[in-house]
Design an enzyme around this catalytic site. Structure first.
Site, PDB file in Angstrom:
ATOM      1  N   CYS A 175      -1.932   4.673  -4.756  1.00 31.19           N
ATOM      2  CA  CYS A 175      -0.508   4.423  -5.045  1.00 31.19           C
ATOM      3  C   CYS A 175      -0.113   5.716  -5.502  1.00 31.19           C
ATOM      4  O   CYS A 175      -0.535   6.936  -4.884  1.00 31.19           O
ATOM      5  CB  CYS A 175      -0.431   3.450  -6.271  1.00 31.19           C
ATOM      6  SG  CYS A 175      -1.081   3.899  -7.727  1.00 31.19           S
ATOM      7  N   THR A 176       1.136   5.738  -5.796  1.00 29.80           N
ATOM      8  CA  THR A 176       1.928   7.121  -5.968  1.00 29.80           C
ATOM      9  C   THR A 176       1.081   8.093  -7.036  1.00 29.80           C
ATOM     10  O   THR A 176       0.719   9.180  -6.559  1.00 29.80           O
ATOM     11  CB  THR A 176       3.348   6.921  -6.445  1.00 29.80           C
ATOM     12  OG1 THR A 176       3.875   5.998  -5.708  1.00 29.80           O
ATOM     13  CG2 THR A 176       3.956   8.328  -6.396  1.00 29.80           C
TER      14      THR A 176
END
Length: 314
Positions: A175-176
């Site tokens: 994810c980020t």
């Protein structure tokens, strides 16, 4: 003056989130930081901007708390503040997941460094899974990653059925910044997946330490920059203009505030559509004036950051 953006999270027990929130808000005020910070009984999650000196002081203050000894900051340079306001809020979870029962600090997927992730991601016995929302992975994602058609991370449990075909493989989540992977990988383990891993520090750390190799497009970020470049090795554009469908990495908000869709739109179509995603939005009476940027920050000329503390206390 040099500025920085800090992205961070830590799953750790906070016995009195409301008191911690008040104290943390005061710390941020003293350092003139702006951004969004979530405090919960399960930990801390935030993105803030400030001068380099103030960010260094903030990192030292947070790390001095034994509860956050394992916390790692992702640090990026910026030309100025990437937020206009400061919000420090108490919430049930540090990322809304519908998985509040999980405790990643006790059991979660094995962390992979950016270098380890890069070495494993293309192997035949590996599946790379993007656990972000659709508007994020449509802008940029790892080459050949599995995406899950989610409007929000809380949809993740309902999408796990799609991954059961890969139970005999190593699952590498990303994810980020890493915070969503902590619960996503923990949930996969709970559901009987055995070989579950996560990219430690997320896309941002991978870009800093591994050059972003094989991450196509741009990475959506939750501040006024909207999207940042990650890949310095073999970059390519994967998002397409919502109007003409030509490749475009230019992400804007629809000029119609009642739509406000995040979308890729090339400059030419932006001029023609005046920042709207469709003819209907272009003709909407509430449509905002388009200045060529597609960004509509709220006015903050009279912003008083201490009001956040006062309003929280009621």
């Amino acid at each position: 003056m040099d500025y920085q953006v800090l992205l961070y999270y830590c799953y750790a027990s906070i016995e009195d989130p409301a008191q911690f929130r008040d104290e943390h808000h005061q710390l941020c005020l003293a350092l003139d930081l702006r951004g969004r910070i979530i405090v919960a009984a399960e930990g801390l999650n935030g993105t803030v901007s400030g001068t380099a000196a103030h960010c260094v002081a903030y990192m030292a203050a947070v790390k001095a708390d034994p509860r956050f000894g394992a916390l790692e900051f992702k640090v990026d340079a910026a030309a100025g503040h990437t937020f206009q306001k400061l919000h420090v809020r108490v919430k049930p979870e540090i990322v809304h997941s519908s998985l509040a029962h999980l405790k990643p600090q006790e059991k979660t997927g094995q962390h992979l460094s950016p270098q380890e992730f890069r070495a494993l991601k293309d192997r035949g016995d590996v599946v790379v899974v993007d656990v972000r929302s659709d508007y994020e992975y449509n802008l940029g994602r790892f080459r050949n990653a599995v995406t899950l058609d989610m409007e929000n991370f809380r949809d993740f449990p309902a999408r796990v059925e799609q991954l059961k075909q890969f139970k005999d493989k190593k699952i590498l989540t990303y994810c980020t910044g890493g915070v969503k992977c902590e619960k996503a990988s923990a949930y996969l383990l709970e559901q009987g997946f055995e070989n579950v891993y996560q990219l430690h520090g997320g896309i941002i750390k991978y870009g800093i330490e591994a050059g972003g190799e094989d991450f196509d497009g741009k990475c959506y970020v939750f501040d006024n920059r909207v999207a940042v470049d990650v890949n310095r090795v073999n970059p390519r554009v994967i998002s397409r203009c919502c109007v003409c469908r030509e490749p475009s990495a230019r992400l804007i908000d629809c000029a119609n505030p009642q739509c406000n869709a995040y979308m890729a739109q090339c400059e030419s179509c932006g001029d023609v559509m005046q920042g709207a995603c469709s003819e209907a939005c272009a003709a909407h009476p509430a449509k905002r004036p388009y200045d060529g940027t597609g960004a509509y920050p709220k006015a903050s000329n009279h912003y008083q950051p201490a009001q956040g503390l006062a309003s929280y206390k009621g």
